[in-house]
Scaffold this motif. Structure first.
Motif, PDB file in Angstrom:
ATOM      1  N   THR A 223       1.333   4.465   0.823  1.00  0.00           N
ATOM      2  CA  THR A 223       0.683   5.495   1.630  1.00  0.00           C
ATOM      3  C   THR A 223       1.360   6.849   1.502  1.00  0.00           C
ATOM      4  O   THR A 223       1.057   7.771   2.264  1.00  0.00           O
TER       5      THR A 223
ATOM      6  N   THR B 251       2.350  -2.041   4.669  1.00  0.00           N
ATOM      7  CA  THR B 251       2.203  -0.593   4.739  1.00  0.00           C
ATOM      8  C   THR B 251       3.453  -0.023   5.390  1.00  0.00           C
ATOM      9  O   THR B 251       3.823  -0.441   6.490  1.00  0.00           O
TER      10      THR B 251
ATOM     11  N   ALA C  22      -1.137  -7.021   2.890  1.00  0.00           N
ATOM     12  CA  ALA C  22      -0.545  -5.868   2.224  1.00  0.00           C
ATOM     13  C   ALA C  22       0.369  -5.150   3.207  1.00  0.00           C
ATOM     14  O   ALA C  22      -0.042  -4.825   4.323  1.00  0.00           O
TER      15      ALA C  22
ATOM     16  N   LEU D 216      -6.431   4.008  -1.726  1.00  0.00           N
ATOM     17  CA  LEU D 216      -5.828   2.873  -1.034  1.00  0.00           C
ATOM     18  C   LEU D 216      -6.833   1.733  -0.894  1.00  0.00           C
ATOM     19  O   LEU D 216      -6.449   0.549  -0.931  1.00  0.00           O
TER      20      LEU D 216
ATOM     21  N   THR E 288      -4.331   1.624   8.102  1.00  0.00           N
ATOM     22  CA  THR E 288      -4.803   0.253   7.895  1.00  0.00           C
ATOM     23  C   THR E 288      -5.987  -0.089   8.784  1.00  0.00           C
ATOM     24  O   THR E 288      -6.835  -0.908   8.410  1.00  0.00           O
TER      25      THR E 288
ATOM     26  N   ILE F 211      -6.719  -0.306  -4.052  1.00  0.00           N
ATOM     27  CA  ILE F 211      -5.585  -1.232  -4.072  1.00  0.00           C
ATOM     28  C   ILE F 211      -5.854  -2.420  -3.162  1.00  0.00           C
ATOM     29  O   ILE F 211      -5.637  -3.584  -3.527  1.00  0.00           O
ATOM     30  N   ALA F 212      -6.327  -2.150  -1.941  1.00  0.00           N
ATOM     31  CA  ALA F 212      -6.566  -3.219  -0.973  1.00  0.00           C
ATOM     32  C   ALA F 212      -7.614  -4.200  -1.478  1.00  0.00           C
ATOM     33  O   ALA F 212      -7.457  -5.423  -1.356  1.00  0.00           O
TER      34      ALA F 212
ATOM     35  N   SER G 287       5.318  -5.398  -5.011  1.00  0.00           N
ATOM     36  CA  SER G 287       4.721  -4.110  -5.345  1.00  0.00           C
ATOM     37  C   SER G 287       5.038  -3.797  -6.797  1.00  0.00           C
ATOM     38  O   SER G 287       5.861  -4.469  -7.431  1.00  0.00           O
TER      39      SER G 287
ATOM     40  N   HIS H 180       0.115   0.653  -8.445  1.00  0.00           N
ATOM     41  CA  HIS H 180      -0.119  -0.538  -7.632  1.00  0.00           C
ATOM     42  C   HIS H 180      -1.436  -1.244  -7.915  1.00  0.00           C
ATOM     43  O   HIS H 180      -1.556  -2.434  -7.631  1.00  0.00           O
TER      44      HIS H 180
ATOM     45  N   LEU I 287       0.840  -1.189   0.000  1.00  0.00           N
ATOM     46  CA  LEU I 287       0.000   0.000   0.000  1.00  0.00           C
ATOM     47  C   LEU I 287       0.882   1.249   0.000  1.00  0.00           C
ATOM     48  O   LEU I 287       1.558   1.533   1.001  1.00  0.00           O
TER      49      LEU I 287
END
Length: 381
Positions: free
Chosen positions: A11, A58, A56, A41, A71, A44-45, A337, A341, A9
């Motif tokens: 961030t 972070t 994932a 995000l 998260t 992506i998750a 990654s 992403h 992720l």
């Protein structure tokens, strides 16, 4: 054997480039920055979850959003995906960290994994009020994990260490399950902590021969402690339907690295205290020439990015073959990654994972959930 795959992720934001947002590209070229909003995000998750990634990662640092808070919010937007939260011991008390982890497990349905990052750069640690040197930081990490693990076992802890002290510390409610600890590091001090505490020892993506030596090193140290950790590797990935298409994408990313950007990043990384970073830099020597340091292992990312600096590049079959090679050395988990992403998760998830599944090397946790397996669901969604 079933390998485990995690995604990442970003961030700090995302784009189709490793650095910048593609400024100066000709009209008609896809570009643009993607801020690290909860909405993006979540995309992506959810993609990672749907494709069959277990969790994932972070990151942690001043350059990205806080991993715990981000998260925790994302756990309510997903159903199964675990979150490998990077955090640095010493910024909060071990008792408080153990309590945070227990709370996280209850509210997420047991989906927390912990990536313990001691902190390789003193100047960054000082910005957070931490003035210990590197050796002392590793010693503190060991004391921290000693206390946290005792608390997670339900023990009342009184400990007066060199760096950390607690009296009559205990948790009212224990984490269920106890979060697994992921830990990396290439220095002797890191090896000692990893041997005592890591459930999964993580290495950055070095060539197979170097990874084999690292695994042997940690296995020997852990055996002295009566422990047998698993092993994971952190890599970027560029996987396409053909080898030519994958390497064309790598060249496109490389074309986005200006000589000035490479020089500036390499100057900064050259001052790093991290042994792992030194090993990453040695793979390319700061030069954009001869970046394929092992078959399908490309060191180009490390020209402009600290930390994990290598990518598996090739056709889906070639990337799958390299994963098999690392698995044969003892690597169980792959933390991957790619830029950007969302798209790269689909390239890998739809191209490589089915090949590994056909060989019996991977089974989708989504399928396990559908057949009554171990998938855990959060209390709220």
């Amino acid at each position: 054997m079933s390998l485990t795959f995690h995604w990442f992720l970003p961030t700090y934001g995302d784009s189709r480039h490793v650095v910048g947002g593609g400024h100066g590209l000709p009209a008609g070229s896809a570009s643009g920055q993607r801020p690290a909003t909860l909405g993006y995000l979540t995309q992506i998750a959810r993609a990672a979850e749907q494709l069959g990634f277990e969790g994932a990662l972070t990151p942690t640092g001043a350059w990205c959003e806080d991993a715990w808070l981000t998260t925790a919010m994302l756990s309510q937007q997903t159903e199964r995906l675990k979150f490998l939260v990077a955090f640095r011991p010493g910024f909060v008390s071990p008792t408080y960290a153990a309590q945070m982890a227990a709370t996280y497990q209850r509210h997420s349905g047991g989906r927390l994994l912990l990536n313990v990052v001691t902190g390789g750069e003193s100047h960054e640690q000082r910005a957070y009020g931490d003035f210990l040197g590197k050796a002392e930081r590793y010693a503190r990490t060991g004391e921290f994990l000693d206390i946290v693990r005792e608390l997670w076992r339900g023990t009342e802890v009184t400990r007066h260490g060199t760096h950390l002290s607690v009296e009559n510390a205990r948790l009212e409610r224990l984490p269920d399950p106890v979060p697994e600890v992921y830990f990396g590091g290439s220095s002797p001090a890191a090896g000692e902590v990893a041997a005592r505490h890591s459930d999964v020892y993580l290495t950055w993506g070095e060539p197979p021969a170097q990874v084999r030596r690292k695994i042997e090193w940690i296995r020997e140290l852990a055996a002295r402690e009566g422990r047998t950790p698993r092993f994971g590797i952190r890599l970027h990935v560029i996987s396409r339907d053909s080898s030519e298409a994958a390497w064309a994408e790598a060249r496109r990313l490389l074309d986005g690295f200006t000589p000035e950007a490479i020089a500036a990043v390499q100057e900064g990384l050259g001052r790093s205290e991290s042994e792992g970073q030194r090993r990453m830099l040695a793979l390319h020597g700061g030069s954009p020439e001869r970046l394929e340091v092992s078959p399908n292992l490309w060191a180009g990312i490390g020209l402009v990015r600290g930390g994990a600096g290598t990518a598996l590049v090739g056709s889906h079959r070639e990337v799958a073959a390299r994963i098999e090679e690392y698995a044969a050395l003892g690597i169980d988990e792959f933390v991957l990654s790619g830029h950007p992403h969302v798209e790269e998760a689909y390239w890998f998830g739809e191209g490589v994972l089915p090949l590994l599944a056909a060989k019996g090397l991977w089974r989708s946790p989504v399928e396990e959930g559908a057949s009554g397996g171990r998938v855990q669901v959060p209390f709220a969604s």
